[in-house]
Scaffold this active site. Structure first.
Site, PDB file in Angstrom:
ATOM      1  N   GLY A 147       0.771  -1.125  -0.187  1.00 42.07           N
ATOM      2  CA  GLY A 147      -0.045  -0.009   0.167  1.00 42.07           C
ATOM      3  C   GLY A 147       1.018   1.152  -0.125  1.00 42.07           C
ATOM      4  N   CYS A 148       0.315   2.369  -0.035  1.00 46.30           N
ATOM      5  CA  CYS A 148       1.010   3.581  -0.438  1.00 46.30           C
ATOM      6  C   CYS A 148       1.388   4.158   0.876  1.00 46.30           C
ATOM      7  CB  CYS A 148       0.102   4.841  -0.945  1.00 46.30           C
ATOM      8  SG  CYS A 148      -1.541   4.953  -0.403  1.00 46.30           S
ATOM      9  N   TYR A 149       0.716   4.049   1.832  1.00 44.44           N
ATOM     10  CA  TYR A 149       1.436   4.463   3.320  1.00 44.44           C
ATOM     11  C   TYR A 149       2.294   3.592   3.882  1.00 44.44           C
ATOM     12  CZ  TYR A 149      -2.391   8.166   4.219  1.00 44.44           C
ATOM     13  OH  TYR A 149      -3.213   8.982   4.229  1.00 44.44           O
ATOM     14  N   THR A 151       4.280   1.825   2.183  1.00 46.03           N
ATOM     15  CA  THR A 151       5.520   1.886   1.330  1.00 46.03           C
ATOM     16  C   THR A 151       6.133   3.082   2.078  1.00 46.03           C
ATOM     17  OG1 THR A 151       4.653   1.171  -0.570  1.00 46.03           O
ATOM     18  CG2 THR A 151       6.572   2.561  -0.801  1.00 46.03           C
TER      19      THR A 151
END
Length: 344
Positions: A147-149, A151
């Site tokens: 996921g973005c957060y 990462t």
């Protein structure tokens, strides 16, 4: 090598198209969606006017016949239903949703509120944090793209846990994201009049990325405990800044931390470390696959501050997915991705 994109009309899918269109080794063979069949991709996305491709129905068997790899850029809850249809077919799968990331039974249902993917597919999926799981990715058939957060958070914390500067107890993560992280479908929370000149905290202590971060932290340090993790929406389109606070095992200094991170990430071209006393901003990674990290040590509290920034749609989604595709296909991991950030 030919690739297909399922979920081509979402923000993640459109970013995949943007990068893959100029990739030196990958060719897009088909674009798929659960609706809008037979429309050209440019009809609702005029920025892609030069791409003369129609949107097709999702047919896993046909996709496997025409492509070497498929990206599932779908909302959570969709990949869990599709992954079984790709099992046994001669095609590699990179899933950008959260459906294959959480290994422990029952955790996905608790945090996502949806039915899980088949447990066999979840266990077969390799967590695609490219800088830290390269060997597993090289051998994988299925990749669970982070996921973005997570990462931004994990790249920022990893050297401290793996090199013994912290055990992972009492971690606080204060994270902010642009509104594109909420996806393309409009909502009251992301409406212009709601977000303009506004700043919101959301999913307080309940964000679905919490167990994903904790799962990976425990792989690096079995002593890592639950984290305090909260997220905010900022009135900008792209970007994530994760500011992390973690108790140090020993006294240190900003210079020592910068040297540590430079050493750990010296073979990883997409991670850039700020000089001591300097901290990154989201604008300096905008539209790129870079993760920039700044560090400091507070001797009063014996805590390390880590500031990590990424573009949520690139390093936090499509860019990292292509980085994983490069690795899984035996290519240079930077292929098609070494563009400069967009500035200003």
């Amino acid at each position: 090598m030919k690739v297909s994109i399922v979920g081509a009309t979402g923000y993640g899918g459109l970013e995949l198209i943007r990068f893959l269109d100029k990739h030196p080794h990958f060719e897009i063979s088909s674009l798929h969606t659960s609706s809008k069949f037979d429309q050209y991709i440019y009809e609702e996305n005029p920025q892609l006017a030069h791409i003369n491709m129609r949107l097709e129905k999702i047919d896993p068997k046909r996709i496997a016949e025409q492509s070497d790899l498929v990206f599932l850029a779908t909302p959570s809850g969709v990949s869990s239903e599709l992954i079984g249809a790709f099992s046994g077919l001669d095609i590699k799968v990179i899933d950008l949703s959260g459906d294959l990331r959480l290994k422990e039974p029952g955790v996905y249902e608790k945090w996502y509120g949806k039915s899980p993917a088949p447990q066999a597919a979840i266990q077969a999926a390799v967590y695609g944090l490219a800088e830290w799981n390269r060997e597993e990715i090289q051998q994988a058939q299925i990749i669970a793209n982070p996921g973005c957060y997570p990462t931004a958070t994990l790249l920022g914390l990893a050297p401290l846990l793996t090199e013994g500067f912290a055990t992972g107890e009492d971690i606080v993560v204060d994270a902010k994201s642009g509104v594109s992280g909420a996806g393309k479908s409009p909502s009251a929370d992301t409406h212009y009049s709601e977000m303009n000149e506004n700043f919101k905290i959301y999913k307080v202590n309940r964000h679905q990325h919490i167990p994903e971060v904790e799962q990976q932290l425990r792989r690096w340090s079995p002593q890592a405990g639950p984290i305090s993790f909260n997220t905010h929406l900022v009135p900008m389109t792209r970007g994530i800044m994760a500011t992390m606070y973690i108790k140090a095992n020993k006294e240190t200094a900003a210079e020592e931390l910068a040297n540590l991170y430079e050493s750990v990430y010296k073979q990883h071209p997409f991670v850039r470390i700020s000089k001591p006393g300097q901290f990154p901003s989201t604008k300096q990674v905008y539209g790129s696959n870079f993760c920039d990290i700044g560090l400091d040590y507070d001797e009063r509290t014996n805590k390390i501050t880590v500031v990590s920034v990424i573009d949520n749609l690139v390093k936090g989604a499509a860019g990292q997915a292509i980085q994983n595709a490069n690795i899984i296909m035996g290519l240079d991991e930077t292929a098609g991705l070494m563009n400069n950030p967009i500035y200003p």
